[in-house]
Write a protein that holds these residues in place. Structure first.
Motif, PDB file in Angstrom:
ATOM      1  N   TYR A  62       1.060  -1.211   0.091  1.00 29.23           N
ATOM      2  CA  TYR A  62       0.274   0.611  -0.259  1.00 29.23           C
ATOM      3  C   TYR A  62       0.830   0.907   0.419  1.00 29.23           C
ATOM      4  N   HIS A  63       0.373   2.374  -0.585  1.00 28.69           N
ATOM      5  CA  HIS A  63       0.884   4.089  -0.750  1.00 28.69           C
ATOM      6  C   HIS A  63       0.624   4.508   0.364  1.00 28.69           C
ATOM      7  N   PHE A  64       1.332   4.757   1.304  1.00 32.37           N
ATOM      8  CA  PHE A  64       0.921   5.378   3.057  1.00 32.37           C
ATOM      9  C   PHE A  64       1.285   6.421   2.206  1.00 32.37           C
ATOM     10  N   PHE A  65       0.119   8.119   2.785  1.00 33.27           N
ATOM     11  CA  PHE A  65       0.667   9.202   2.188  1.00 33.27           C
ATOM     12  C   PHE A  65       0.440  10.626   3.409  1.00 33.27           C
ATOM     13  N   LYS A  66       1.299  11.628   4.401  1.00 35.81           N
ATOM     14  CA  LYS A  66       0.277  12.316   5.120  1.00 35.81           C
ATOM     15  C   LYS A  66       0.164  13.326   4.276  1.00 35.81           C
ATOM     16  N   VAL A  67      -1.318  13.571   4.763  1.00 33.36           N
ATOM     17  CA  VAL A  67      -2.406  14.911   4.793  1.00 33.36           C
ATOM     18  C   VAL A  67      -1.922  16.359   5.672  1.00 33.36           C
TER      19      VAL A  67
END
Length: 360
Positions: A62-67
């Motif tokens: 999975y690709h994890f991103f911070k918002v």
């Protein structure tokens, strides 16, 4: 904070376009909005990523991103897959969520600004500075409407008003108490009181039919600067109160049409009592029987015309004259004479005002 429903809609739309599954989580690893449910991601994994230095990372496929909201982390976005395409869609989703955060913050800030403006909680310099930051025109013509609902927190009435005006980005809909909805409306060039009255009628009709809500609407006067909006609000508030006392038959009340009711509303109660004592002594108007009051009110409605009043009351002219003379003996006022009729009319309004203030 953006509602989970708005986030879910945004993720669903991106899923429909890109066919990439997405999930928005809080910093504790709780799912807020998702387009898939078969995630095998532990909460600790999400928290560890949140605590890491990386802005994005591939973990367990999975690709994890911070918002971020400005520089503060608000959400973790997870995109299903580890390819470059998934990374690109994830970045697009992050950008969309961050734009939503900005839009929601601005809307909240505008609402907060308008509420404080209405309540006179801002210094003059703060009004102009905040209006500039929120891109609100400081010199537009505006007017304030107050819509009083029958029930507290009438959400259906609020949604009906929003459906009429929410798309007009220069109008503001808010509330400062439980029973009143406030509309701060920006006026177009050439729009004046006849058009404002029509707007009030449209709102009244919509609320009566769509929201099945019995409401009263009051509005102030037109103002030309942002700092004067609180003046129009106070006028609308006074119009609402004065309407309840003196014009109970009206559902729409304009501050500019309050007449003598506006003057009486501002009188101190001791002065009202002194006036009543001078005119009637111990025999106050509210002690008259119903027949006498109905007769007098009908006489006033017909501009002191004895013949027309007797016809509408279905009584003989002499019977009406007898009632008026009986009233004259008990009060000393001959209401067939204009000066005495005016005195008694004002006295009745003063009585209504005193009763209202006692109830409050």
């Amino acid at each position: 904070m953006i509602s989970s429903q708005v986030l879910q809609t945004a993720m669903d739309e991106l899923r429909a376009i890109t066919r990439i599954d997405l999930c928005v989580m809080d910093l504790e690893g709780n799912a807020i909005a998702a387009t898939f449910s078969d995630m095998n991601i532990q909460e600790d994994t999400v928290r560890n990523f949140a605590d890491s230095m990386a802005d994005s990372q591939v973990i367990q496929g999975y690709h994890f991103f911070k918002v971020f909201d400005d520089r503060t982390m608000e959400y973790i976005l997870i995109a299903k897959g580890s390819s470059e395409d998934v990374y690109m869609i994830g970045k697009v989703a992050v950008s969309e969520i961050q734009n939503l955060i900005v839009a929601y913050k601005e809307r909240f800030d505008k609402n907060n600004f308008i509420q404080n403006l209405l309540l006179d909680n801002l210094l003059l310099v703060d009004i102009y500075n905040r209006a500039k930051k929120l891109h609100i025109d400081v010199e537009a013509r505006r007017i304030v409407f107050i819509i009083e609902t029958k029930y507290e927190k009438d959400n259906l009435a609020m949604e009906t008003i929003k459906s009429l005006f929410a798309m007009k980005t220069k109008d503001f809909i808010t509330a400062v108490d439980e029973k009143n909805i406030i509309l701060v409306k920006e006026l177009k060039e050439g729009e004046d009181y006849p058009e404002i009255e029509e707007t009030a009628k449209v709102m009244l009709d919509m609320l009566n039919t769509e929201a099945m809500s019995s409401v009263r609407i009051a509005y102030g006067t037109i103002v030309n600067e942002i700092k004067q909006v609180s003046k129009s609000y106070k006028e609308a508030k006074m119009a609402l109160d004065v309407g309840k006392i003196f014009y109970t038959e009206k559902n729409i009340i304009a501050y500019s049409a309050l007449g003598i009711g506006r003057l009486i509303y501002q009188l101190p109660i001791p002065l009202c009592k002194m006036f009543m004592q001078e005119i009637f002594g111990e025999h106050m108007p509210d002690t008259f029987d119903e027949e006498t009051l109905v007769t007098i009110n009908k006489f006033f409605d017909n501009n002191l015309n004895v013949s027309e009043t007797s016809r509408q009351l279905y009584i003989h002219r002499n019977t009406l004259v007898y009632r008026l003379e009986k009233f004259q003996k008990s009060t000393g006022l001959d209401i067939r004479v204009f000066d005495d009729a005016l005195t008694f009319k004002i006295a009745l309004m003063v009585v209504n005002y005193m009763k209202y203030m006692e109830e409050q």
